[in-house]
Write a protein that holds these residues in place. Structure first.
Motif, mmCIF file in Angstrom:
data_model
loop_
_atom_site.group_PDB
_atom_site.id
_atom_site.type_symbol
_atom_site.label_atom_id
_atom_site.label_comp_id
_atom_site.label_asym_id
_atom_site.label_seq_id
_atom_site.Cartn_x
_atom_site.Cartn_y
_atom_site.Cartn_z
ATOM 1 N N SER A 79 39.766 88.705 2.309
ATOM 2 C CA SER A 79 38.678 87.915 2.895
ATOM 3 C C SER A 79 39.119 87.140 4.131
ATOM 4 N N ALA A 80 40.389 86.705 4.155
ATOM 5 C CA ALA A 80 40.870 85.934 5.302
ATOM 6 C C ALA A 80 41.400 86.835 6.424
ATOM 7 N N ILE A 81 41.460 88.144 6.182
ATOM 8 C CA ILE A 81 42.051 89.071 7.156
ATOM 9 C C ILE A 81 40.990 89.920 7.848
ATOM 10 N N ILE A 82 40.000 90.347 7.088
ATOM 11 C CA ILE A 82 38.980 91.248 7.630
ATOM 12 C C ILE A 82 37.799 90.452 8.166
ATOM 13 N N SER A 83 37.365 90.830 9.360
ATOM 14 C CA SER A 83 36.210 90.183 9.975
ATOM 15 C C SER A 83 35.129 91.223 10.240
ATOM 16 N N GLN A 84 33.922 90.751 10.451
ATOM 17 C CA GLN A 84 32.778 91.641 10.635
ATOM 18 C C GLN A 84 32.894 92.495 11.895
ATOM 19 N N ASP A 85 33.614 91.993 12.896
ATOM 20 C CA ASP A 85 33.710 92.741 14.156
ATOM 21 C C ASP A 85 34.818 93.798 14.140
ATOM 22 N N MET A 86 35.561 93.897 13.042
ATOM 23 C CA MET A 86 36.597 94.935 12.929
ATOM 24 C C MET A 86 35.959 96.304 12.793
ATOM 25 N N ARG A 87 36.526 97.275 13.497
ATOM 26 C CA ARG A 87 36.044 98.642 13.354
ATOM 27 C C ARG A 87 36.508 99.214 12.014
ATOM 28 N N ILE A 88 35.817 100.298 11.607
ATOM 29 C CA ILE A 88 36.034 100.856 10.273
ATOM 30 C C ILE A 88 37.493 101.212 10.025
ATOM 31 N N VAL A 186 38.424 112.000 19.298
ATOM 32 C CA VAL A 186 38.101 111.154 18.159
ATOM 33 C C VAL A 186 37.874 109.718 18.643
ATOM 34 N N ASP A 187 36.893 109.039 18.061
ATOM 35 C CA ASP A 187 36.534 107.688 18.499
ATOM 36 C C ASP A 187 37.733 106.750 18.553
ATOM 37 N N GLN A 188 38.640 106.921 17.609
ATOM 38 C CA GLN A 188 39.747 105.972 17.462
ATOM 39 C C GLN A 188 40.742 105.985 18.624
ATOM 40 N N VAL A 189 40.653 106.973 19.525
ATOM 41 C CA VAL A 189 41.581 106.995 20.661
ATOM 42 C C VAL A 189 40.862 106.732 21.978
ATOM 43 N N LYS A 190 39.611 106.293 21.916
ATOM 44 C CA LYS A 190 38.836 106.103 23.141
ATOM 45 C C LYS A 190 38.978 104.713 23.749
ATOM 46 N N ASP A 191 39.614 103.818 23.024
ATOM 47 C CA ASP A 191 39.829 102.462 23.542
ATOM 48 C C ASP A 191 41.242 102.034 23.129
ATOM 49 N N ARG A 192 42.199 102.242 24.027
ATOM 50 C CA ARG A 192 43.607 102.029 23.674
ATOM 51 C C ARG A 192 43.959 100.553 23.522
ATOM 52 N N LYS A 193 43.058 99.669 23.945
ATOM 53 C CA LYS A 193 43.330 98.233 23.815
ATOM 54 C C LYS A 193 42.906 97.711 22.451
ATOM 55 N N ASN A 194 42.106 98.487 21.742
ATOM 56 C CA ASN A 194 41.588 98.033 20.450
ATOM 57 C C ASN A 194 42.611 98.271 19.338
ATOM 58 N N ASP A 195 42.608 97.391 18.335
ATOM 59 C CA ASP A 195 43.535 97.536 17.205
ATOM 60 C C ASP A 195 43.373 98.882 16.502
ATOM 61 N N GLU A 196 42.161 99.427 16.522
ATOM 62 C CA GLU A 196 41.898 100.694 15.866
ATOM 63 C C GLU A 196 42.809 101.796 16.422
ATOM 64 N N TYR A 197 42.972 101.810 17.753
ATOM 65 C CA TYR A 197 43.858 102.801 18.375
ATOM 66 C C TYR A 197 45.299 102.590 17.929
ATOM 67 N N LYS A 198 45.727 101.351 17.867
ATOM 68 C CA LYS A 198 47.121 101.058 17.482
ATOM 69 C C LYS A 198 47.391 101.504 16.047
ATOM 70 N N TRP A 199 46.425 101.274 15.167
ATOM 71 C CA TRP A 199 46.575 101.716 13.785
ATOM 72 C C TRP A 199 46.620 103.242 13.701
ATOM 73 N N TYR A 200 45.753 103.884 14.464
ATOM 74 C CA TYR A 200 45.723 105.346 14.425
ATOM 75 C C TYR A 200 47.044 105.914 14.934
ATOM 76 N N LEU A 201 47.521 105.399 16.056
ATOM 77 C CA LEU A 201 48.784 105.863 16.623
ATOM 78 C C LEU A 201 49.938 105.612 15.653
ATOM 79 N N PHE A 202 49.947 104.462 15.012
ATOM 80 C CA PHE A 202 50.998 104.144 14.043
ATOM 81 C C PHE A 202 51.043 105.180 12.930
ATOM 82 N N ASN A 203 49.885 105.496 12.385
ATOM 83 C CA ASN A 203 49.854 106.430 11.256
ATOM 84 C C ASN A 203 50.217 107.850 11.658
ATOM 85 N N VAL A 204 49.677 108.339 12.775
ATOM 86 C CA VAL A 204 49.983 109.728 13.148
ATOM 87 C C VAL A 204 51.425 109.868 13.624
ATOM 88 N N SER A 205 52.012 108.792 14.145
ATOM 89 C CA SER A 205 53.415 108.847 14.564
ATOM 90 C C SER A 205 54.347 109.059 13.375
#
Length: 481
Positions: A79-88, A186-205
């Motif tokens: 509850s203290a980590i996830i916010s409504q503006d976080m992408r899926i 894929v949507d997750q690589v269309k905005d490299r400044k967003n945390d979503e991209y960093k998470w995706y890159l971390f996992n596929v790496s």
């Protein structure tokens, strides 16, 4: 065949990330290992923010076999980590990171020690844990081969390209594979400044650290990419772990409710291949304007239809990812005025959720308007049903392009240039084309070919059967008796 004693059975553990699209394919593999190969399985489930559909699945899965044990990880307080503006994807990765904190002692307590842990693309955090415990980790890549090729290439692309990938003037050239248009990324690589991209890159790496990559496809569906992933000098140099195409693994059955039985009874009374099934996945949500255009496009087409609909959202196309299977709304509250009356007798509207596999399998179903999520695409291919591609988010655009331009089993409903919403006239045209036109007949013939190809791959001695048998032999050879 005599069943081996419990201590002789190879033991494999599974850990999917949250979301039914990840849980279901891994569970189908788990069932196959238990029922076809005499394995025992421990299937870990992340329960944090689990949907009603997952809760229902958990109850049913726990009854299947004493050799298939469902282990629910304790719910984590995010509850203290996830916010409504976080992408899926960011939410999925944060939930996963917090939920697996108690996993190490739980793995240690398993008896016997698993010969492998099978994860999916977003649970790679456990690789370091399993290294400490000497448990080999295999990644089950539940999405399509175009996304797998892009994902393995992404760390290189990240180093070589400055700025946003979507701004590249030419398609992305993936070694040994077809080029990928930037609009299909894929949507997750269309905005490299967003945390979503960093998470995706971390996992596929971290895919390179897996002992193998299992893919939910079969060799004849995408010979070029599978060959590249196995043999191309770039992928060999990363290095890419051994790739095992073991699909198509889809749900084999669904528990039917009284409402589901009514839907199938209606289909029983329709002519062969006359009904268009419209369903946009477990997380797909249309905007208010798009839902209106879709409804009137179906009515104008004068074709029979079965429409699964949920309350529209103008905020996010994936708005129901964590709530699928929850309480239903009244469709009359958000469908256009007069739509239900005008289509009475021709179409059926189902709120929220319908039994997709029995509907696709039914002889009256002649087409599938789909979001092109990979699980849904596979279900349609296995049943030999042509598609109208309606991609919404994640990797669905690249799947749609593959289904339309490479495999030849779908057509795409497209918005006019400069528009976001697909208009009712375009919907009417595409629906008629698939359900009663010459194009539809051609798609139906191609779908029937792919149905045969999929079945052959899974049969004894088929390409996917051989891949899985090779894995089974590897895991059995790791068994310490």
């Amino acid at each position: 065949m005599q069943t081996p004693p419990e201590e002789m059975k190879p033991h494999v553990a599974f850990l999917p990330s949250p979301g039914m699209g990840h849980v279901i394919p891994l569970f189908q593999l788990a069932k196959r290992l238990v029922f076809d190969h005499a394995f025992q399985v421990s299937f870990f489930l992340i329960t944090t923010h689990s949907s009603a559909a997952q809760d229902q699945f958990t109850r049913a899965a726990a009854q299947l076999s004493p050799h298939l044990r469902i282990i629910c990880l304790p719910e984590a307080d995010v509850s203290a980590i996830i916010s409504q503006d976080m992408r899926i994807l960011t939410q999925i990765c944060v939930i996963t990171t917090e939920s697996i904190k108690p996993l190490k002692p739980m793995l240690i307590d398993l008896n016997p020690t698993p010969v492998a842990l099978i994860i999916d693309i977003f649970t790679t955090d456990v690789i370091s844990i399993c290294e400490e415990l000497s448990i080999p980790v295999y990644s089950f890549f539940t999405a399509s081969t175009p996304l797998l090729a892009l994902s393995l290439y992404l760390p290189t692309l990240d180093l070589e390209v400055e700025g946003e990938f979507v701004d590249l003037p030419v398609p992305v050239e993936i070694p040994g594979c077809k080029n990928m248009r930037t609009e299909d990324l894929v949507d997750q690589v269309k905005d490299r400044k967003n945390d979503e991209y960093k998470w995706y890159l971390f996992n596929v790496s971290r895919l390179q650290y897996a002992a193998g990559i299992l893919v939910n496809t079969w060799e004849n569906l995408d010979v070029q990419r599978i060959t590249a992933l196995k043999q191309n000098s770039f992928f060999r140099s990363i290095p890419t772990p051994p790739v095992f195409p073991i699909g198509p693994l889809i749900k084999e059955e669904e528990t039917l409710t009284e409402k589901d039985a009514e839907i199938l009874a209606w289909l029983d009374n329709q002519p062969c291949e006359s009904v268009l099934f419209v369903a946009l996945g477990s997380g797909g949500t249309l905007s208010s304007k798009q839902l209106v255009e879709l409804a009137w496009g179906l009515e104008m087409s004068q074709q029979r239809f079965l429409l699964v609909v949920r309350k529209p959202s103008d905020a996010s196309a994936s708005g129901t990812y964590f709530t699928v299977g929850s309480d239903e709304d009244d469709p009359s509250a958000y469908l256009p005025d007069g739509f239900l009356e005008k289509t009475s007798g021709v179409g059926v509207v189902v709120p929220s959720w319908a039994p997709q596999l029995p509907i696709l399998r039914h002889g009256s179903t002649g087409g599938f308007l789909s979001h092109c999520g990979w699980n849904s695409a596979l279900e349609s291919l296995v049943q030999g049903v042509p598609m109208i591609a309606w991609p919404m988010y994640a990797e669905q655009r690249m799947n749609a392009t593959m289904l339309v331009e490479e495999i030849g089993v779908a057509v795409k409903a497209a918005a006019e240039i400069g528009e976001v919403v697909v208009g009712r006239k375009e919907i009417e045209t595409v629906v008629r084309e698939v359900m009663e036109g010459e194009k539809g007949k051609m798609l139906r013939r191609r779908a029937a070919e792919l149905k045969r190809s999929a079945n052959e791959a899974l049969e004894s001695g088929g390409s996917s059967d051989r891949s899985l048998s090779l894995l089974v032999d590897i895991w059995k050879s790791n068994l310490k008796i």
